[in-house]
Design a protein around this motif. Structure first.
Motif, PDB file in Angstrom:
ATOM      1  N   VAL A 231      31.137  47.579  35.160  1.00 38.48           N
ATOM      2  CA  VAL A 231      30.274  47.681  33.978  1.00 38.48           C
ATOM      3  C   VAL A 231      31.087  48.389  32.897  1.00 38.48           C
ATOM      4  O   VAL A 231      31.439  49.565  33.033  1.00 38.48           O
ATOM      5  N   ILE A 232      31.407  47.649  31.838  1.00 39.43           N
ATOM      6  CA  ILE A 232      32.306  48.167  30.803  1.00 39.43           C
ATOM      7  C   ILE A 232      31.772  47.792  29.423  1.00 39.43           C
ATOM      8  O   ILE A 232      31.298  46.665  29.211  1.00 39.43           O
ATOM      9  N   ASP A 233      31.870  48.718  28.498  1.00 38.06           N
ATOM     10  CA  ASP A 233      31.568  48.446  27.091  1.00 38.06           C
ATOM     11  C   ASP A 233      32.758  47.684  26.500  1.00 38.06           C
ATOM     12  O   ASP A 233      33.758  48.285  26.111  1.00 38.06           O
ATOM     13  N   LEU A 234      32.666  46.358  26.457  1.00 33.55           N
ATOM     14  CA  LEU A 234      33.795  45.531  26.034  1.00 33.55           C
ATOM     15  C   LEU A 234      34.135  45.720  24.564  1.00 33.55           C
ATOM     16  O   LEU A 234      35.271  45.496  24.149  1.00 33.55           O
ATOM     17  N   GLY A 235      33.170  46.141  23.787  1.00 31.72           N
ATOM     18  CA  GLY A 235      33.441  46.405  22.378  1.00 31.72           C
ATOM     19  C   GLY A 235      34.385  47.564  22.174  1.00 31.72           C
ATOM     20  O   GLY A 235      35.050  47.664  21.137  1.00 31.72           O
ATOM     21  N   SER A 236      34.480  48.454  23.180  1.00 31.50           N
ATOM     22  CA  SER A 236      35.412  49.582  23.101  1.00 31.50           C
ATOM     23  C   SER A 236      36.803  49.203  23.565  1.00 31.50           C
ATOM     24  O   SER A 236      37.773  49.887  23.260  1.00 31.50           O
ATOM     25  N   VAL A 237      36.907  48.103  24.336  1.00 31.89           N
ATOM     26  CA  VAL A 237      38.205  47.641  24.818  1.00 31.89           C
ATOM     27  C   VAL A 237      38.975  46.963  23.705  1.00 31.89           C
ATOM     28  O   VAL A 237      40.179  47.159  23.543  1.00 31.89           O
ATOM     29  N   SER A 238      38.284  46.139  22.916  1.00 30.61           N
ATOM     30  CA  SER A 238      38.894  45.513  21.740  1.00 30.61           C
ATOM     31  C   SER A 238      37.787  45.099  20.792  1.00 30.61           C
ATOM     32  O   SER A 238      36.664  44.820  21.224  1.00 30.61           O
ATOM     33  N   PRO A 239      38.065  45.048  19.485  1.00 32.64           N
ATOM     34  CA  PRO A 239      37.039  44.653  18.529  1.00 32.64           C
ATOM     35  C   PRO A 239      36.421  43.293  18.839  1.00 32.64           C
ATOM     36  O   PRO A 239      35.219  43.100  18.685  1.00 32.64           O
ATOM     37  N   ARG A 240      37.232  42.342  19.294  1.00 33.78           N
ATOM     38  CA  ARG A 240      36.689  41.028  19.609  1.00 33.78           C
ATOM     39  C   ARG A 240      35.790  41.072  20.835  1.00 33.78           C
ATOM     40  O   ARG A 240      34.945  40.217  21.038  1.00 33.78           O
ATOM     41  N   GLY A 241      35.959  42.122  21.664  1.00 32.43           N
ATOM     42  CA  GLY A 241      35.094  42.282  22.822  1.00 32.43           C
ATOM     43  C   GLY A 241      33.633  42.448  22.444  1.00 32.43           C
ATOM     44  O   GLY A 241      32.742  42.184  23.265  1.00 32.43           O
ATOM     45  N   LYS A 242      33.368  42.870  21.229  1.00 28.69           N
ATOM     46  CA  LYS A 242      31.984  43.011  20.778  1.00 28.69           C
ATOM     47  C   LYS A 242      31.257  41.679  20.748  1.00 28.69           C
ATOM     48  O   LYS A 242      30.022  41.626  20.782  1.00 28.69           O
ATOM     49  N   LEU A 243      32.007  40.587  20.666  1.00 26.59           N
ATOM     50  CA  LEU A 243      31.393  39.260  20.629  1.00 26.59           C
ATOM     51  C   LEU A 243      31.006  38.766  22.022  1.00 26.59           C
ATOM     52  O   LEU A 243      30.294  37.775  22.141  1.00 26.59           O
ATOM     53  N   ILE A 244      31.490  39.451  23.069  1.00 29.20           N
ATOM     54  CA  ILE A 244      31.151  39.064  24.442  1.00 29.20           C
ATOM     55  C   ILE A 244      29.866  39.792  24.803  1.00 29.20           C
ATOM     56  O   ILE A 244      29.867  40.985  25.121  1.00 29.20           O
ATOM     57  N   GLU A 245      28.768  39.077  24.769  1.00 29.66           N
ATOM     58  CA  GLU A 245      27.457  39.704  24.910  1.00 29.66           C
ATOM     59  C   GLU A 245      27.141  40.093  26.351  1.00 29.66           C
ATOM     60  O   GLU A 245      26.489  41.120  26.595  1.00 29.66           O
ATOM     61  N   HIS A 246      27.614  39.281  27.308  1.00 35.23           N
ATOM     62  CA  HIS A 246      27.140  39.478  28.679  1.00 35.23           C
ATOM     63  C   HIS A 246      28.214  39.878  29.684  1.00 35.23           C
ATOM     64  O   HIS A 246      27.966  40.712  30.554  1.00 35.23           O
ATOM     65  N   GLY A 247      29.415  39.273  29.633  1.00 37.72           N
ATOM     66  CA  GLY A 247      30.416  39.661  30.611  1.00 37.72           C
ATOM     67  C   GLY A 247      31.598  38.732  30.709  1.00 37.72           C
ATOM     68  O   GLY A 247      31.755  37.797  29.909  1.00 37.72           O
ATOM     69  N   ILE A 248      32.438  38.999  31.724  1.00 37.93           N
ATOM     70  CA  ILE A 248      33.705  38.293  31.930  1.00 37.93           C
ATOM     71  C   ILE A 248      33.812  37.872  33.390  1.00 37.93           C
ATOM     72  O   ILE A 248      33.464  38.629  34.296  1.00 37.93           O
ATOM     73  N   ILE A 249      34.303  36.657  33.613  1.00 38.93           N
ATOM     74  CA  ILE A 249      34.672  36.200  34.948  1.00 38.93           C
ATOM     75  C   ILE A 249      36.163  36.451  35.102  1.00 38.93           C
ATOM     76  O   ILE A 249      36.983  35.857  34.402  1.00 38.93           O
ATOM     77  N   GLY A 250      36.518  37.359  36.029  1.00 40.90           N
ATOM     78  CA  GLY A 250      37.901  37.769  36.203  1.00 40.90           C
ATOM     79  C   GLY A 250      38.481  37.372  37.542  1.00 40.90           C
ATOM     80  O   GLY A 250      37.945  36.523  38.263  1.00 40.90           O
ATOM     81  N   TYR A 251      39.576  38.043  37.892  1.00 39.29           N
ATOM     82  CA  TYR A 251      40.390  37.665  39.042  1.00 39.29           C
ATOM     83  C   TYR A 251      39.635  37.664  40.363  1.00 39.29           C
ATOM     84  O   TYR A 251      39.850  36.786  41.207  1.00 39.29           O
ATOM     85  N   ASP A 252      38.739  38.632  40.579  1.00 36.02           N
ATOM     86  CA  ASP A 252      38.059  38.723  41.869  1.00 36.02           C
ATOM     87  C   ASP A 252      37.272  37.460  42.201  1.00 36.02           C
ATOM     88  O   ASP A 252      37.108  37.103  43.374  1.00 36.02           O
ATOM     89  N   ILE A 253      36.811  36.754  41.175  1.00 32.05           N
ATOM     90  CA  ILE A 253      36.100  35.487  41.379  1.00 32.05           C
ATOM     91  C   ILE A 253      37.050  34.295  41.247  1.00 32.05           C
ATOM     92  O   ILE A 253      37.021  33.363  42.056  1.00 32.05           O
ATOM     93  N   LEU A 254      37.919  34.332  40.243  1.00 36.52           N
ATOM     94  CA  LEU A 254      38.821  33.201  40.017  1.00 36.52           C
ATOM     95  C   LEU A 254      39.751  32.953  41.195  1.00 36.52           C
ATOM     96  O   LEU A 254      40.170  31.815  41.431  1.00 36.52           O
ATOM     97  N   ARG A 255      40.079  33.975  41.970  1.00 38.80           N
ATOM     98  CA  ARG A 255      40.975  33.774  43.113  1.00 38.80           C
ATOM     99  C   ARG A 255      40.333  32.937  44.218  1.00 38.80           C
ATOM    100  O   ARG A 255      41.022  32.467  45.129  1.00 38.80           O
ATOM    101  N   GLN A 256      39.036  32.747  44.136  1.00 39.86           N
ATOM    102  CA  GLN A 256      38.326  31.932  45.118  1.00 39.86           C
ATOM    103  C   GLN A 256      38.182  30.478  44.676  1.00 39.86           C
ATOM    104  O   GLN A 256      37.594  29.668  45.379  1.00 39.86           O
ATOM    105  N   LEU A 257      38.719  30.150  43.509  1.00 38.38           N
ATOM    106  CA  LEU A 257      38.534  28.840  42.897  1.00 38.38           C
ATOM    107  C   LEU A 257      39.864  28.268  42.426  1.00 38.38           C
ATOM    108  O   LEU A 257      40.830  29.006  42.231  1.00 38.38           O
ATOM    109  N   GLU A 258      39.892  26.973  42.230  1.00 39.95           N
ATOM    110  CA  GLU A 258      40.926  26.381  41.385  1.00 39.95           C
ATOM    111  C   GLU A 258      40.289  26.141  40.025  1.00 39.95           C
ATOM    112  O   GLU A 258      39.245  25.487  39.924  1.00 39.95           O
ATOM    113  N   LEU A 259      40.890  26.689  39.014  1.00 40.20           N
ATOM    114  CA  LEU A 259      40.393  26.570  37.649  1.00 40.20           C
ATOM    115  C   LEU A 259      41.219  25.526  36.912  1.00 40.20           C
ATOM    116  O   LEU A 259      42.446  25.609  36.890  1.00 40.20           O
ATOM    117  N   VAL A 260      40.554  24.550  36.310  1.00 35.53           N
ATOM    118  CA  VAL A 260      41.225  23.531  35.508  1.00 35.53           C
ATOM    119  C   VAL A 260      40.608  23.555  34.114  1.00 35.53           C
ATOM    120  O   VAL A 260      39.387  23.414  33.974  1.00 35.53           O
TER     121      VAL A 260
END
Length: 276
Positions: A231-260
């Motif tokens: 749980v992270i305030d993405l707006g504090s990570v970068s200014p553009r993070g303020k546009l991400i309203e809900h969240g991010i799909i990162g490595y812990d999930i992507l490693r279980q998939l092939e992403l195309v």
């Protein structure tokens, strides 16, 4: 023509050998969350590249307090794939990322937008080809889904369901070590958060890190029960993070998939991997 690169295991950092003006290779990190391909200031200096400010380009993708400069590259190459006339960011990556991760550069959307990429952490394989290149063999049949960008950004959003509620738009980010939800979404879902001894580091600075536990997280054909999420305030990570309203799909999930991702056609596919 397609380039295939073997990637290291147990890390989200996909290291791509990149040539700049026919010199290299230099190690760049693949980052679908980065708006523009970026050179470290050390690399730009060693190559004798002139940097400049460009008021016509939007640099909101990097921290507002970070000095943002540009340089023009005659040719950038990933294997046999070449990209001519690239304008890229020049940033002090080592200082901003604490010496972790990319030392030479980041391969971002300004380059990737011309390509189709396939990423499988399980197979330890990254493939890249230009979207307008011809192939003799028939393309694999995927369950393609059209995607949208968040507002006028480069950020690809995917509808996600959490604890059987949603959909909530999450961003696909190969540069993120773990998946994230925002404090506002955690509050909306009545999740209890727990502080941990650590920080989340981004271009905008360091922010407080908390975790929450989810009963279920799902999108497309992917479903995971009983998972922990940052749980992270993405707006504090970068200014553009303020546009991400809900969240991010990162490595812990992507490693279980092939992403195309087919950037030119604005479509993507997820293939479940059978890995532990």
């Amino acid at each position: 023509m397609e380039v295939e690169i073997q990637i290291e295991g147990n890390t989200n950092l996909v290291k791509v050998p990149v040539y700049v003006n026919d010199q290299g290779p230099f190690t760049f990190n693949l980052d679908t969350g980065a708006s523009r391909t970026t050179l470290s200031s050390n690399l730009a200096e060693s190559l004798g590249l002139q940097t400049y400010q460009n008021s016509k380009n939007d640099a909101r993708g990097v921290g507002g307090s970070v000095s943002t400069r540009f340089t023009s590259i005659n040719r950038l190459a990933v294997g046999s794939l070449t990209f001519d006339g690239e304008e890229v960011y020049v940033l002090d990556l080592n200082s901003m990322l604490g010496g972790c991760g990319a030392r030479d550069g980041v391969l971002g959307h300004s380059t990737l937008q011309h390509c189709i990429l396939s990423l499988s952490y399980h197979k330890r394989r990254f493939k890249l080809r230009k979207g307008n290149s011809s192939k003799a063999e028939k393309e694999p049949e995927f369950s393609w889904k059209q995607f949208d960008y968040i507002e006028d950004t480069h950020l690809i959003q995917v509808p996600v369901y959490i604890n059987h509620q949603g959909p909530f738009d999450f961003v696909i980010d190969t540069g993120a070590g773990s998946s994230v939800i925002t404090p506002d979404l955690a509050k909306l879902l009545s999740l209890q958060t727990q502080p941990v001894d650590g920080i989340a580091r981004g271009i905008g600075g360091d922010v407080k890190l908390e975790f929450a536990f989810l009963d279920q997280f799902s999108f497309e054909s992917f479903k995971q029960e009983k998972m922990q999420i940052a749980v992270i305030d993405l707006g504090s990570v970068s200014p553009r993070g303020k546009l991400i309203e809900h969240g991010i799909i990162g490595y812990d999930i992507l490693r279980q998939l092939e992403l195309v991702i087919d950037y030119p056609r604005k479509r993507l596919a997820f293939i479940l991997e059978h890995n532990s």
